[in-house]
Write an enzyme that holds these catalytic residues in place. Sequence first.
Site, PDB file in Angstrom:
ATOM      1  N   GLN A  95      36.951  94.496  35.561  1.00 35.55           N
ATOM      2  CA  GLN A  95      37.922  93.647  36.082  1.00 35.55           C
ATOM      3  C   GLN A  95      37.614  92.202  35.811  1.00 35.55           C
ATOM      4  O   GLN A  95      38.430  91.391  35.810  1.00 35.55           O
ATOM      5  CB  GLN A  95      38.006  93.912  37.353  1.00 35.55           C
ATOM      6  N   ASN A 133      32.968  96.190  48.687  1.00 36.86           N
ATOM      7  CA  ASN A 133      33.660  95.192  47.504  1.00 36.86           C
ATOM      8  C   ASN A 133      33.025  96.081  46.609  1.00 36.86           C
ATOM      9  O   ASN A 133      32.438  97.090  46.594  1.00 36.86           O
ATOM     10  CB  ASN A 133      33.341  93.864  47.757  1.00 36.86           C
ATOM     11  N   LYS A 134      33.886  95.763  45.476  1.00 34.44           N
ATOM     12  CA  LYS A 134      33.568  96.193  44.147  1.00 34.44           C
ATOM     13  C   LYS A 134      32.153  96.648  43.790  1.00 34.44           C
ATOM     14  O   LYS A 134      31.261  95.851  44.040  1.00 34.44           O
ATOM     15  CB  LYS A 134      34.070  95.531  42.819  1.00 34.44           C
ATOM     16  N   GLY A 187      43.222  95.538  43.553  1.00 33.86           N
ATOM     17  CA  GLY A 187      42.728  94.490  44.491  1.00 33.86           C
ATOM     18  C   GLY A 187      43.352  94.917  45.836  1.00 33.86           C
ATOM     19  O   GLY A 187      44.681  95.153  45.869  1.00 33.86           O
ATOM     20  N   ASP A 224      37.322  94.768  50.193  1.00 30.21           N
ATOM     21  CA  ASP A 224      38.374  95.696  50.467  1.00 30.21           C
ATOM     22  C   ASP A 224      38.208  96.313  51.805  1.00 30.21           C
ATOM     23  O   ASP A 224      39.304  96.725  52.104  1.00 30.21           O
ATOM     24  CB  ASP A 224      37.881  96.928  49.517  1.00 30.21           C
TER      25      ASP A 224
HETATM   26  O1  MRU Z   1      39.000  98.733  42.174  1.00 32.06           O
HETATM   27  P1  MRU Z   1      39.561  97.300  42.225  1.00 32.06           P
HETATM   28  O2  MRU Z   1      39.902  96.617  41.027  1.00 32.06           O
HETATM   29  O3  MRU Z   1      40.857  97.610  43.165  1.00 32.06           O
HETATM   30  O4  MRU Z   1      38.716  96.633  43.326  1.00 32.06           O
HETATM   31  C1  MRU Z   1      38.868  95.409  43.694  1.00 32.06           C
HETATM   32  C2  MRU Z   1      37.956  94.539  44.316  1.00 32.06           C
HETATM   33  O5  MRU Z   1      37.018  95.076  44.579  1.00 32.06           O
HETATM   34  C3  MRU Z   1      38.449  93.023  45.045  1.00 32.06           C
HETATM   35  O6  MRU Z   1      37.055  92.326  44.875  1.00 32.06           O
HETATM   36  C4  MRU Z   1      38.839  93.256  46.282  1.00 32.06           C
HETATM   37  O7  MRU Z   1      40.031  94.232  46.410  1.00 32.06           O
HETATM   38  C5  MRU Z   1      39.367  92.081  46.814  1.00 32.06           C
HETATM   39  S1  MRU Z   1      40.873  91.493  46.008  1.00 32.06           S
HETATM   40  C6  MRU Z   1      41.181  90.130  46.766  1.00 32.06           C
END
Ligand code: MRU
Length: 367
Positions: free
Chosen positions: A201, A252-253, A53, A242
Site C-alpha cells: 500500500q 495499524n498495518k 483504509g 485501524d
Molecule cells: O489493509 P488496509 O490497507 O485496509 O490497512 C490500512 C491501514 O492500516 C491504514 O493505516 C489505516 O486503516 C488507517 S487509514 C486512514
Amino acid sequence: MIPEDARSVRFRLGPPSVVDLLDQTKLPGELTRLLCTDGEMLHDAITRLVVRGAPAIGVAAAYGVLLTKVDPDMSAETVRRRYRETIALLATSRPTAVNLFWALDRMTNVIESADGLNVTALRDRLHAEAVAIDTEDVDMCHRIGRWGSEVLKPHRNILTHCNAGSLATSLRGTALSPLYHLHESGHRLHVFADETRPLMQGARLTAWELHQAGIPVTVCTDSMAGSLMRAGQIDAVIVGADRIASNGDAANKIGTYPLAVLARHHGLPFYVAAPTSTLDLGIPDGDAIPIEMRDASEVTHPVGHHSAMVPEGVAVTNPAFDVTPAELITALITELGVIHEPDRESIARQNPGRSARTGPNVSAASG
Ligand code: MRU
C-alpha cells in the site's frame, strides 16, 4: 490532491443504487472503478481491498446498506429484516478496522428508531446518515490535518507506513492530511513511504497520491527504516490506525509496531493520526483487538508475481495488522486535538461520555 475521479468511495442513490469504488488493487497502473450493486459484491470488494483504509471501509459500508433490495409492497418488518441482513453481511468483511462497525452501528440505530416510517422515508433517512458519515469524515480529516501540521511543523523528513491518505478516507486522509496541510502552506517536506509488505500500500498508493499532489516522496522497503533513522535521514514517523483501544494501544498495518520501536530507539517522535471513529473505548487494551489473518498467497505470490516466492509446503503466516503499545506513541492526533503521551486517562478526558463504538460529536469539535 487526488483528482475527483480518484475519490475512493462514491454513491448513487437508485434504484438501482450503486456504491462506486476506485479499485485500489489496480493502482498505480490503472485508474478503474468497480460498481457494486448489491451487498455481496460490496462485501467481496472490501474483503479484496478494492476499498481499504479504516475510514473508507466505514463510509463504503454505510452506503452499502442502501444496496439492500426493498420495495414499497414489503411489510415494515420485512424491510427492516432485509436491511439488518445486509448490515450483518458487511460486518463480516474485515474484523480489525472498528470504523466499519462504528458506521454500521449508526445505520442500525436509524433502522431501530424508524417506527412508523414507510419504505421511502426509511431509505431517505438511511441515505442521509450515510452522507453524514461521509461528510463528517472529510471534516475530521481536515481537522486532523490542522492539528497534525502544528505537531509536524518542526520536521522535514517524515516516514509513513501503509496508506492513510485520501485513498483510505473520504478525502485527504489521517496521517497524510497534516502533510497536505503543510505542503499547501509552503512548508518544504520530504516523505519516505515504506513499501508495506505484502500488499504494497505504501509503494502503490501512498507514493501515488503524494506524487499526484507534488509532495516529494521516496519509497523504501520496510526493512530500510532502521538504517535510514540511524543515518539521520528521518525526523519523525506518522501513521494511521485501524482501531485504538481505550488505553491508547493502536492497531495499524503490519510493520507499524517495529517502526515505533525503532523510532523510540533513535529518539524520534512517533505519531498516530486517527479520527475518533477509530477509538474503541469498549476494549481495555491492544490485546483485545481482533487481528485479521489474511491468505498466505499474499505472501507467497507478492503483488504482480505469478510464480511462488516461497517453496511449496513451507508454512506462511500473514497477519494484516499489529498493535503498537501506547507507551511508544509520542502523540495521538484526532480531530479533537493532540493527546501527548496518550493513555487511558487522557483519552477518556478528550472523549467524555463516549463508550464502545459510539459516534463522535463533530459539531462540538474544536480546531
Ligand atoms: O489493509 P488496509 O490497507 O485496509 O490497512 C490500512 C491501514 O492500516 C491504514 O493505516 C489505516 O486503516 C488507517 S487509514 C486512514
